[in-house]
Design a protein around this motif. Sequence first.
Motif, PDB file in Angstrom:
ATOM      1  N   PHE A  58       0.774  -1.083  -0.319  1.00  0.00           N
ATOM      2  CA  PHE A  58       0.339  -0.068   0.205  1.00  0.00           C
ATOM      3  C   PHE A  58       0.708   1.138  -0.062  1.00  0.00           C
ATOM      4  CE2 PHE A  58      -2.733  -3.535   1.935  1.00  0.00           C
ATOM      5  CZ  PHE A  58      -3.791  -2.774   1.440  1.00  0.00           C
ATOM      6  N   ALA A  59       1.670   1.706  -1.400  1.00  0.00           N
ATOM      7  CA  ALA A  59       2.689   2.313  -1.051  1.00  0.00           C
ATOM      8  C   ALA A  59       1.609   3.730  -0.869  1.00  0.00           C
ATOM      9  CB  ALA A  59       3.666   2.323  -2.030  1.00  0.00           C
ATOM     10  N   ARG A  60       0.921   4.254  -1.968  1.00  0.00           N
ATOM     11  CA  ARG A  60       0.306   5.457  -1.555  1.00  0.00           C
ATOM     12  C   ARG A  60      -0.447   5.653   0.159  1.00  0.00           C
ATOM     13  NH1 ARG A  60      -4.253   6.029  -6.137  1.00  0.00           N
ATOM     14  NH2 ARG A  60      -2.545   6.213  -7.176  1.00  0.00           N
ATOM     15  N   GLU A  61      -0.995   4.925   0.021  1.00  0.00           N
ATOM     16  CA  GLU A  61      -2.078   4.780   1.214  1.00  0.00           C
ATOM     17  C   GLU A  61      -0.595   5.580   3.104  1.00  0.00           C
ATOM     18  OE1 GLU A  61      -4.368   3.035  -1.562  1.00  0.00           O
ATOM     19  OE2 GLU A  61      -2.515   2.647  -0.612  1.00  0.00           O
ATOM     20  N   GLU A  87       8.936  14.644   1.623  1.00  0.00           N
ATOM     21  CA  GLU A  87       9.224  15.121   0.389  1.00  0.00           C
ATOM     22  C   GLU A  87       9.275  13.662  -0.389  1.00  0.00           C
ATOM     23  OE1 GLU A  87      10.274  19.207   2.477  1.00  0.00           O
ATOM     24  OE2 GLU A  87      10.968  16.971   3.029  1.00  0.00           O
ATOM     25  N   ILE A  88       9.759  12.796   0.624  1.00  0.00           N
ATOM     26  CA  ILE A  88       9.986  11.734  -0.625  1.00  0.00           C
ATOM     27  C   ILE A  88       8.831  10.829  -0.172  1.00  0.00           C
ATOM     28  CG2 ILE A  88      10.715   9.459   0.201  1.00  0.00           C
ATOM     29  CD1 ILE A  88      13.006  11.198  -1.015  1.00  0.00           C
ATOM     30  N   GLN A  89       8.147  10.967   0.677  1.00  0.00           N
ATOM     31  CA  GLN A  89       6.566  10.618   0.666  1.00  0.00           C
ATOM     32  C   GLN A  89       5.783  11.077  -0.446  1.00  0.00           C
ATOM     33  OE1 GLN A  89       5.822   8.232   2.712  1.00  0.00           O
ATOM     34  NE2 GLN A  89       7.944   8.260   3.514  1.00  0.00           N
ATOM     35  N   ARG A  90       5.467  12.675   0.105  1.00  0.00           N
ATOM     36  CA  ARG A  90       4.917  13.230  -1.386  1.00  0.00           C
ATOM     37  C   ARG A  90       5.831  12.791  -3.086  1.00  0.00           C
ATOM     38  NH1 ARG A  90       6.156  17.717   2.542  1.00  0.00           N
ATOM     39  NH2 ARG A  90       3.740  18.682   2.813  1.00  0.00           N
ATOM     40  N   ASP A  91       6.977  12.442  -3.102  1.00  0.00           N
ATOM     41  CA  ASP A  91       7.311  12.554  -4.274  1.00  0.00           C
ATOM     42  C   ASP A  91       6.399  10.738  -4.972  1.00  0.00           C
ATOM     43  OD1 ASP A  91       9.115  12.903  -6.257  1.00  0.00           O
ATOM     44  OD2 ASP A  91      10.363  10.665  -5.932  1.00  0.00           O
ATOM     45  N   ILE A  92       6.893   9.618  -3.243  1.00  0.00           N
ATOM     46  CA  ILE A  92       6.737   8.263  -3.571  1.00  0.00           C
ATOM     47  C   ILE A  92       4.147   8.361  -4.496  1.00  0.00           C
ATOM     48  CG2 ILE A  92       5.567   6.162  -2.449  1.00  0.00           C
ATOM     49  CD1 ILE A  92       8.458   6.898  -0.498  1.00  0.00           C
ATOM     50  N   ILE A  93       3.880   9.689  -3.290  1.00  0.00           N
ATOM     51  CA  ILE A  93       3.320   9.610  -3.793  1.00  0.00           C
ATOM     52  C   ILE A  93       2.352   9.678  -4.884  1.00  0.00           C
ATOM     53  CG2 ILE A  93       0.331  11.146  -3.093  1.00  0.00           C
ATOM     54  CD1 ILE A  93       1.776  10.749  -0.254  1.00  0.00           C
ATOM     55  N   ARG A 143       4.581   9.870  -7.733  1.00  0.00           N
ATOM     56  CA  ARG A 143       4.607   8.618  -8.491  1.00  0.00           C
ATOM     57  C   ARG A 143       3.366   7.663  -8.694  1.00  0.00           C
ATOM     58  NH1 ARG A 143       9.982   8.207  -6.579  1.00  0.00           N
ATOM     59  NH2 ARG A 143       9.377   6.652  -5.256  1.00  0.00           N
ATOM     60  N   THR A 144       2.326   7.542  -7.661  1.00  0.00           N
ATOM     61  CA  THR A 144       2.019   6.251  -7.703  1.00  0.00           C
ATOM     62  C   THR A 144       0.715   6.478  -8.786  1.00  0.00           C
ATOM     63  OG1 THR A 144       0.521   7.213  -6.170  1.00  0.00           O
ATOM     64  CG2 THR A 144       1.779   5.175  -5.695  1.00  0.00           C
ATOM     65  N   TYR A 145       0.853   8.809  -8.898  1.00  0.00           N
ATOM     66  CA  TYR A 145      -0.227   8.409 -10.118  1.00  0.00           C
ATOM     67  C   TYR A 145       0.876   8.702 -11.607  1.00  0.00           C
ATOM     68  CZ  TYR A 145      -3.664   9.703  -5.542  1.00  0.00           C
ATOM     69  OH  TYR A 145      -4.668   9.621  -4.682  1.00  0.00           O
ATOM     70  N   GLY A 146       0.983   7.976 -11.355  1.00  0.00           N
ATOM     71  CA  GLY A 146       2.047   8.540 -12.685  1.00  0.00           C
ATOM     72  C   GLY A 146       2.811   9.675 -13.066  1.00  0.00           C
ATOM     73  N   LEU A 147       2.915   9.950 -12.404  1.00  0.00           N
ATOM     74  CA  LEU A 147       3.660  11.347 -12.294  1.00  0.00           C
ATOM     75  C   LEU A 147       5.302  11.234 -12.288  1.00  0.00           C
ATOM     76  CD1 LEU A 147       1.114  13.619 -10.170  1.00  0.00           C
ATOM     77  CD2 LEU A 147       1.695  13.352 -12.816  1.00  0.00           C
TER      78      LEU A 147
END
Length: 380
Positions: A313-316, A368-374, A376-380
């Motif tokens: 559950f990477a995003r959540e 900042e890393i958490q935001r980056d991970i989130i 990426r889960t949206y394809g960004l």
Amino acid sequence: MPRVLSDERRDLVKAIADFCRRECGTKEQRDKLTANGQEQHNQRLYEKMAALGWLSIAVPEEYDGAGRGMVDLCLFLQGTAYGRAPISGFGTTVIAAAAYEKFGTEQQKRVVLQGVTRGRVEAISMSEPGAGSDVGALTCRADRAAGGYLLNGQKTWCSNAHFADHILLVARTGQGDSKHQGLTQFMVPTDAEGLRIRGIDTMGGKDVNDLYFTDCFIPDSAVVGAPGQGWSQLMAGLNLERMILAALMLGVAQRAFDDTLQYVRQREQFGRPIGSFQTLKHRIADMATELECARLLLDDVAAAIDAEPDRMFAREASMAKLKCTELAKHVTLEGMQMMGGYGYATEYGMEALLRQTVVSTVYGGTSEIQRDIIGRTYGL
């Protein structure tokens, strides 16, 4: 609090609250347990919790644990954080124990998991002076030697190594097409010859350490999982690490909010409680709303992980870690501001809560890393 708990979980929450009030409910008690705030872990208190079966709440039953899931673990973490119990060794112990449970040998599992039930502490080490958020850049090496490996290099920011039994170490055993290849996890005893542990002084007291390895020999039996697969093994544990940090900081945030609320109800200026002034009343309302949002998020993610324990559950999990740590920092800063000079005084404890929360947005993956991970889960 709108959360609906089963009778069993409600009893657990109440028991933890009662224990914390009795054992560490006053500043005088906490000062005695923590050498006036310099130590973040009290082994005697920790072992009392072990005797009650709480530390092994997430340990499988075959290793003498309770075999409970993420929801129960988060309840325990929130309760002990709210109660300000000095048991900083628990978070790293659970993270390390989960790695041994998934990838370790049977002997490693019995040593570590059964150790958890007795109140033993484990540490985990990834960061290096040149490899923090970029874990794949680590250079601490484990080179083959007769019957095992020789460790050489430096690690840093290793929490609890100075009183842990073992360090779950990530070291480089080879190279590959990707910097994430060639990493291996090892079970390193903290008394191993060739390992030097040196504490790092921080605003939070004695908590983290530098590790220096000089031809430190460890046998083949110390390898955790498959050689060269350390990166994928680390990724498998990210849900747990982020949820632990989220739950701890949500507990701290709720404590800071409750302490602030009590203060603004009692403190009078200009003939009335300062909480009755609109500027403070609205800030209290906003914080209370954000706390409930964070609690609902954490509860929902924890329940989802329990329903599908093998799913990432990477995003959540990143959302929960980001929300709870940033909110805890905000609430403690607001609490300090509303309490004025008393918020800055050690007598009232808000400054200690603030010190806990500031670092929480850094370790375990920065905000900042958490935001980056989130993203990426949206394809960004």
